[in-house]
Design a protein around this motif. Structure first.
Motif, PDB file in Angstrom:
ATOM      1  N   ARG A 151       0.663  -1.065   0.047  1.00 39.70           N
ATOM      2  CA  ARG A 151      -0.047  -0.168   0.115  1.00 39.70           C
ATOM      3  C   ARG A 151       0.931   1.280   0.085  1.00 39.70           C
ATOM      4  O   ARG A 151       0.497   2.260  -0.633  1.00 39.70           O
ATOM      5  CB  ARG A 151      -0.888   0.137   1.182  1.00 39.70           C
ATOM      6  CG  ARG A 151      -1.451   1.324   2.000  1.00 39.70           C
ATOM      7  CD  ARG A 151      -2.366   2.063   0.761  1.00 39.70           C
ATOM      8  NE  ARG A 151      -3.137   3.176   1.185  1.00 39.70           N
ATOM      9  CZ  ARG A 151      -2.320   4.427   1.143  1.00 39.70           C
ATOM     10  NH1 ARG A 151      -1.042   4.609   0.669  1.00 39.70           N
ATOM     11  NH2 ARG A 151      -2.883   5.482   1.543  1.00 39.70           N
ATOM     12  N   PHE A 152       2.068   1.490   0.933  1.00 45.54           N
ATOM     13  CA  PHE A 152       2.644   2.631   0.974  1.00 45.54           C
ATOM     14  C   PHE A 152       3.908   2.221  -0.009  1.00 45.54           C
ATOM     15  O   PHE A 152       4.830   3.267   0.071  1.00 45.54           O
ATOM     16  CB  PHE A 152       3.142   2.795   2.339  1.00 45.54           C
ATOM     17  CG  PHE A 152       2.084   2.987   3.481  1.00 45.54           C
ATOM     18  CD1 PHE A 152       1.479   4.153   3.407  1.00 45.54           C
ATOM     19  CD2 PHE A 152       1.610   1.980   4.206  1.00 45.54           C
ATOM     20  CE1 PHE A 152       0.358   4.509   4.209  1.00 45.54           C
ATOM     21  CE2 PHE A 152       0.480   2.336   5.053  1.00 45.54           C
ATOM     22  CZ  PHE A 152      -0.138   3.590   4.785  1.00 45.54           C
TER      23      PHE A 152
ATOM     24  N   LYS B 220     -13.545   2.362   9.074  1.00 42.55           N
ATOM     25  CA  LYS B 220     -12.733   3.712   9.241  1.00 42.55           C
ATOM     26  C   LYS B 220     -11.670   3.925   8.298  1.00 42.55           C
ATOM     27  O   LYS B 220     -11.293   5.007   8.057  1.00 42.55           O
ATOM     28  CB  LYS B 220     -12.182   3.646  10.838  1.00 42.55           C
ATOM     29  CG  LYS B 220     -13.203   3.838  11.896  1.00 42.55           C
ATOM     30  CD  LYS B 220     -13.848   5.129  11.815  1.00 42.55           C
ATOM     31  CE  LYS B 220     -14.969   5.243  12.630  1.00 42.55           C
ATOM     32  NZ  LYS B 220     -15.597   6.580  12.514  1.00 42.55           N
ATOM     33  N   ALA B 221     -10.915   2.721   7.840  1.00 41.45           N
ATOM     34  CA  ALA B 221      -9.718   2.841   7.194  1.00 41.45           C
ATOM     35  C   ALA B 221      -9.696   2.636   5.504  1.00 41.45           C
ATOM     36  O   ALA B 221      -8.808   2.807   4.917  1.00 41.45           O
ATOM     37  CB  ALA B 221      -8.735   1.783   7.795  1.00 41.45           C
TER      38      ALA B 221
ATOM     39  N   ASP C  81     -11.227   4.110   3.212  1.00 38.45           N
ATOM     40  CA  ASP C  81     -10.836   5.407   2.462  1.00 38.45           C
ATOM     41  C   ASP C  81      -9.288   5.735   2.412  1.00 38.45           C
ATOM     42  O   ASP C  81      -8.787   5.631   1.340  1.00 38.45           O
ATOM     43  CB  ASP C  81     -11.617   6.344   2.913  1.00 38.45           C
ATOM     44  CG  ASP C  81     -12.998   6.451   2.700  1.00 38.45           C
ATOM     45  OD1 ASP C  81     -13.512   5.591   2.011  1.00 38.45           O
ATOM     46  OD2 ASP C  81     -13.927   7.070   3.602  1.00 38.45           O
ATOM     47  N   ALA C  82      -8.962   5.428   3.498  1.00 39.69           N
ATOM     48  CA  ALA C  82      -7.526   6.102   3.674  1.00 39.69           C
ATOM     49  C   ALA C  82      -6.611   4.811   3.070  1.00 39.69           C
ATOM     50  O   ALA C  82      -5.303   5.160   2.378  1.00 39.69           O
ATOM     51  CB  ALA C  82      -7.124   5.836   5.107  1.00 39.69           C
ATOM     52  N   LEU C  83      -6.897   3.561   3.002  1.00 39.23           N
ATOM     53  CA  LEU C  83      -6.185   2.463   2.342  1.00 39.23           C
ATOM     54  C   LEU C  83      -6.618   2.183   0.893  1.00 39.23           C
ATOM     55  O   LEU C  83      -6.148   1.424   0.257  1.00 39.23           O
ATOM     56  CB  LEU C  83      -6.320   1.134   3.111  1.00 39.23           C
ATOM     57  CG  LEU C  83      -5.736   1.058   4.333  1.00 39.23           C
ATOM     58  CD1 LEU C  83      -6.196   0.066   5.175  1.00 39.23           C
ATOM     59  CD2 LEU C  83      -4.470   1.334   4.664  1.00 39.23           C
TER      60      LEU C  83
ATOM     61  N   SER D 160      -6.586   3.935  -1.785  1.00 35.89           N
ATOM     62  CA  SER D 160      -5.485   4.649  -3.046  1.00 35.89           C
ATOM     63  C   SER D 160      -4.114   3.763  -2.674  1.00 35.89           C
ATOM     64  O   SER D 160      -3.719   3.634  -1.488  1.00 35.89           O
ATOM     65  CB  SER D 160      -5.068   5.932  -2.799  1.00 35.89           C
ATOM     66  OG  SER D 160      -4.651   6.462  -1.609  1.00 35.89           O
TER      67      SER D 160
ATOM     68  N   HIS E  66      -0.037   3.475  -3.765  1.00 38.86           N
ATOM     69  CA  HIS E  66       1.108   4.195  -4.219  1.00 38.86           C
ATOM     70  C   HIS E  66       1.711   3.278  -5.443  1.00 38.86           C
ATOM     71  O   HIS E  66       1.657   2.016  -5.345  1.00 38.86           O
ATOM     72  CB  HIS E  66       2.065   4.397  -3.259  1.00 38.86           C
ATOM     73  CG  HIS E  66       1.801   5.407  -2.004  1.00 38.86           C
ATOM     74  ND1 HIS E  66       2.692   5.938  -1.472  1.00 38.86           N
ATOM     75  CD2 HIS E  66       0.496   5.788  -1.719  1.00 38.86           C
ATOM     76  CE1 HIS E  66       2.045   6.879  -0.586  1.00 38.86           C
ATOM     77  NE2 HIS E  66       0.894   6.654  -0.668  1.00 38.86           N
TER      78      HIS E  66
END
Lengths: 102, 188
Positions: free
Chosen positions: A54-55, B125-126, B128-130, B132, B134
């Motif tokens: 993910r990162f 909760k997560a 949306d944050a997860l 996208s 990279h």
């Protein structure tokens, strides 16, 4: 990245983690308790790798490899304990291992 | 153009199909490991578990970790388990459920609570944050990248890891030793 997103991997990871936790809590054979521990460590690894992807950061993979080493060390010591137990003619049943109980 | 998008779609469907198969095998073999009465079958089910986990690692583009996982587990840990199971023979078998019934119910409730809590938190909760992801370079997850990280940023972890392995090897030898000589002298 094609295919499912990170959340799907995390959901699979926690499902398998809870299966492993159930195995540790319910089973009495120390061998199967060790196998269930390996399952828990592996599902933790899956979450680490998913976050690493993910990162786009390799640190998660380093963590996962370190966890793998710890799992291997744990298997060596755990199996050594089981062999020692069987040498001492102790029943292979975690509920009956009470010799350290005060 | 149409052909390109068509092959993209086929590739995407293929990835989804492999993912669903691997995830299903991962969960099902995990359940199989904890439900067999004979540890030998549990160890065999763990092989399926590890293989499907390696497929999931490959889908996350972590090739080196997938290879290391198969080598370390299928090559070393499972062999060790099978050796000990064979050494113990039938003495390692236990019936399925341990302890009084309320303990089993409590254990199932505890494991289910862990799963439900984390799934609810992650998806609500997560997500949306997860959502996208990279973009990665082509060398992500390659042995060269992992090796460079191990020998630069994570050198301490690398060295501590080798000490842990050494201590575990010594511990295995000490635990697996035959009866200590003093005890044998007492017995005689």
């Amino acid at each position: 990245m094609s295919g499912p997103g990170i959340v799907a991997y995390l959901v699979v990871s926690i499902l398998v983690f809870s299966v492993g936790a159930l195995g540790v809590l319910v089973r009495r054979s120390p061998l199967i308790v060790l196998l269930a521990l390996e399952i828990m460590l592996n599902s933790g690894n899956l979450a680490l790798i998913a976050f690493s992807r993910r990162f786009a950061d390799g640190d998660g993979q380093i963590f996962a490899l370190t966890v793998m080493v710890v799992a291997a060390a744990e298997a060596v010591v755990g199996l050594g304990l089981i062999v020692a137990m069987s040498r001492q003619k102790v029943d292979l049943d975690v509920d009956k291992l009470t010799s350290l109980r005060g | 153009m149409i052909l390109a998008s068509f092959t993209d779609d086929v590739g995407n469907v293929l990835v989804w199909a492999i993912w669903v198969g691997a995830a299903f095998a991962f969960i099902a073999s995990g359940i199989a490991v904890i439900s067999f009465g004979d540890p030998f079958y549990s160890a065999l089910a763990l092989i399926v578990n590890l293989a499907s986990l390696a497929v999931l690692y490959l889908l996350l583009e972590s090739e080196f970790v997938a290879a290391a996982q198969v080598l370390v587990y299928a090559g070393a840990v499972i062999i060790m388990f099978l050796f000990v199971i064979a050494y113990l023979g039938g003495r390692a078998d236990t019936p399925w459920v341990g302890g009084p019934r309320f303990q089993t119910v409590g254990a199932v409730l505890a494991a289910g609570a862990i799963a439900v809590e984390v799934i609810v938190v992650v998806t609500l909760k997560a997500a949306d944050a997860l959502g996208s992801v990279h973009p990665i370079s082509a060398s992500f997850g390659s042995p060269a990248t992992v090796g460079r990280l191990f020998l630069s940023d994570h050198l301490l972890a690398f060295e501590v890891t080798s000490i842990v392995l050494l201590v575990a090897a010594i511990g295995g030898v000490v635990l697996g030793r035959s009866v200590p000589s003093e005890q044998r002298a007492e017995a005689e």
